[in-house]
Design an enzyme around this catalytic site. Structure first.
Site, PDB file in Angstrom:
ATOM      1  CD  GLU A  98      -2.767  -1.189   2.530  1.00 57.04           C
ATOM      2  OE1 GLU A  98      -2.962  -0.113   3.133  1.00 57.04           O
ATOM      3  OE2 GLU A  98      -3.332  -2.250   2.841  1.00 57.04           O
TER       4      GLU A  98
HETATM    5  O1  9MR Z   1      -7.828   3.747   1.179  1.00 52.95           O
HETATM    6  C1  9MR Z   1      -8.886   3.222   1.944  1.00 52.95           C
HETATM    7  C2  9MR Z   1      -9.922   4.303   2.201  1.00 52.95           C
HETATM    8  O2  9MR Z   1     -10.572   4.648   0.993  1.00 52.95           O
HETATM    9  C3  9MR Z   1     -10.936   3.825   3.203  1.00 52.95           C
HETATM   10  O3  9MR Z   1     -11.796   4.909   3.558  1.00 52.95           O
HETATM   11  C4  9MR Z   1     -10.246   3.303   4.443  1.00 52.95           C
HETATM   12  C5  9MR Z   1     -11.313   2.822   5.389  1.00 52.95           C
HETATM   13  O4  9MR Z   1     -10.949   1.977   6.314  1.00 52.95           O
HETATM   14  O5  9MR Z   1      -9.342   2.255   4.093  1.00 52.95           O
HETATM   15  C6  9MR Z   1      -8.314   2.697   3.262  1.00 52.95           C
HETATM   16  O6  9MR Z   1      -7.411   1.640   2.961  1.00 52.95           O
HETATM   17  C7  9MR Z   1      -6.707   1.081   4.067  1.00 52.95           C
HETATM   18  C8  9MR Z   1      -6.425  -0.355   3.746  1.00 52.95           C
HETATM   19  O7  9MR Z   1      -7.605  -1.020   3.413  1.00 52.95           O
HETATM   20  C9  9MR Z   1      -5.739  -1.048   4.907  1.00 52.95           C
HETATM   21  N1  9MR Z   1      -4.550  -0.341   5.324  1.00 52.95           N
HETATM   22  C10 9MR Z   1      -4.688   1.080   5.534  1.00 52.95           C
HETATM   23  C11 9MR Z   1      -5.343   1.735   4.318  1.00 52.95           C
HETATM   24  C12 9MR Z   1      -5.407   3.226   4.475  1.00 52.95           C
HETATM   25  O8  9MR Z   1      -6.257   3.525   5.535  1.00 52.95           O
END
Ligand code: 9MR
Length: 370
Positions: free
Chosen positions: A264
């Site tokens: 990520e």
């Molecule tokens: O990028 C994602 C965002 O759009 C969402 O609102 C959020 C909600 O929980 O999750 C984000 O993605 C996450 C990922 O699934 C897990 N690791 C952390 C990421 C950034 O928060």
């Protein structure tokens, strides 16, 4: 800062454009491809949002297909979305992503089966172990089973650890005990024998959390259950990327016999008073919290470029162990960091700007191979 001009179209349209004697088009060239540049080294992925999966903008689709050979859905496979009610699943967007991947030669990493966050709202009403176990089992069997052979891999469990390496207090830990991670992998292995299975977390390159993560991996393996890889999310901060810890982590995880991935990746340039990516954490806005609403100053742009260059140098050094590098978004406009931990900021954490033009960081990363 002087930037190269690139054409955003490909194929015939690009040829026509570059042959026009327009001042910009004449000097324009095609953007080099990340996935082609690192083809022999590791996969290059992106997170994909709804609009992108839906192919709402053909230019964006073409851009994604030209730059990436792997993708992770940013939200649509999380349990709140794919399993909104006790006995109701919604596979529409996930199925579309599978079609997208096939059509554009992009391998999909499912994200994520078991996570304490973005859970369906009905979970809040459950107060007994039997029902949590039923949800846990049915969810993994149904979702991992449906996409076996269709996705390359799953983040089976996401973010189960605290910063000190102990297990995070989640509904799963509370009702199922600390074997729940091994159990999740066991169920995923049964439901999806053709799918690679990963554990994914942030800050798990930090020594204490890394130790907890290594203990988890060993525990899964000791139970005779398959785990194929570990994802280090890579939500870092400009000028503070922990290169030494990252390198140490690549070596230590690989020594356990699992693939290492950066799952990520983004580098925040905006002020923040804590480290990590706990989506539950927030900050209050003040006059200094959105310092670059119009453009990133050169000094920060250059530091961002240097950080990305050094990161990719490290990834290349360990390309025998690193199998994938996934950015958390296609371009700066897509990034979750525009809205976290404060809503409505202007962040610049990725390699492409808001118009999909390469940033200096992109040039540095590509130059490592030229
Ligand atoms: O990028 C994602 C965002 O759009 C969402 O609102 C959020 C909600 O929980 O999750 C984000 O993605 C996450 C990922 O699934 C897990 N690791 C952390 C990421 C950034 O928060």
């Amino acid at each position: 800062m002087l930037l190269k001009k690139y054409i955003l179209t490909t194929g015939a349209a690009a040829l026509v454009l570059s042959s026009l004697s327009l001042p910009n088009a004449a000097s324009a060239q095609k953007i080099p491809s990340l996935k082609d540049t690192f083809k022999k080294d590791f996969g290059i992925g992106t997170a994909m949002n709804n609009a992108q999966i839906d192919e709402r903008d053909p230019a964006t689709t073409a851009f994604i297909a030209s730059q990436f050979n792997m993708a992770t859905p940013e939200n649509i496979m999380k349990s709140a979305l794919i399993h909104p009610k006790w006995d109701t699943y919604n596979f529409e967007m996930a199925d579309k992503l599978i079609v997208f991947g096939k059509k554009h030669n992009i391998k999909i990493n499912g994200h994520t089966l078991i996570w304490h966050s973005q859970l369906p709202s009905f979970i809040r009403g459950i107060k007994n172990a039997d029902s949590i176990r039923t949800f846990f089992t049915d969810h993994i069997k149904t979702v991992a089973g449906r996409y076996d052979g269709k996705v390359l891999s799953w983040d089976v469990v996401n973010e189960a650890l605290n910063e000190d390496g102990t297990m995070r207090k989640s509904v799963f830990l509370q009702y199922l005990g600390d074997d729940f991670v091994t159990e999740a992998f066991r169920l995923a292995q049964q439901a999806a024998p053709k799918t690679e299975l990963y554990y994914n977390d942030y800050n798990n390159e930090q020594p204490a959390k890394r130790a907890g993560c290594m203990a988890l991996i060993k525990k899964i393996k000791a139970a005779g259950v398959r785990i194929d890889g570990v994802g280090i999310q890579g939500h870092w901060h400009v000028g503070k990327v922990p290169f030494k810890d990252i390198e140490e982590s690549i070596l230590q995880y690989a020594a356990l016999g699992v693939k290492v991935m950066f799952t990520e990746l983004d580098i925040e340039v905006l002020p923040r008073n804590f480290q990590g990516a706990d989506v539950g954490q927030r900050m209050t806005a003040n006059a200094q919290s959105n310092p670059y609403p119009e453009a990133l100053p050169d000094s920060v742009q250059n530091q961002l470029a240097a950080d990305y260059e050094n990161l990719f140098r490290l990834f290349l050094k360990h390309k025998d162990k690193v199998t994938r590098v996934t950015f958390w978004g296609v371009n700066d406009a897509d990034s979750w960091l525009n809205n976290w931990p404060i809503r409505g900021r202007t962040s610049y954490p990725l390699l492409f700007d808001r118009k999909n033009q390469p940033k200096p960081a992109f040039e540095k990363v590509i130059a490592l191979k030229n």
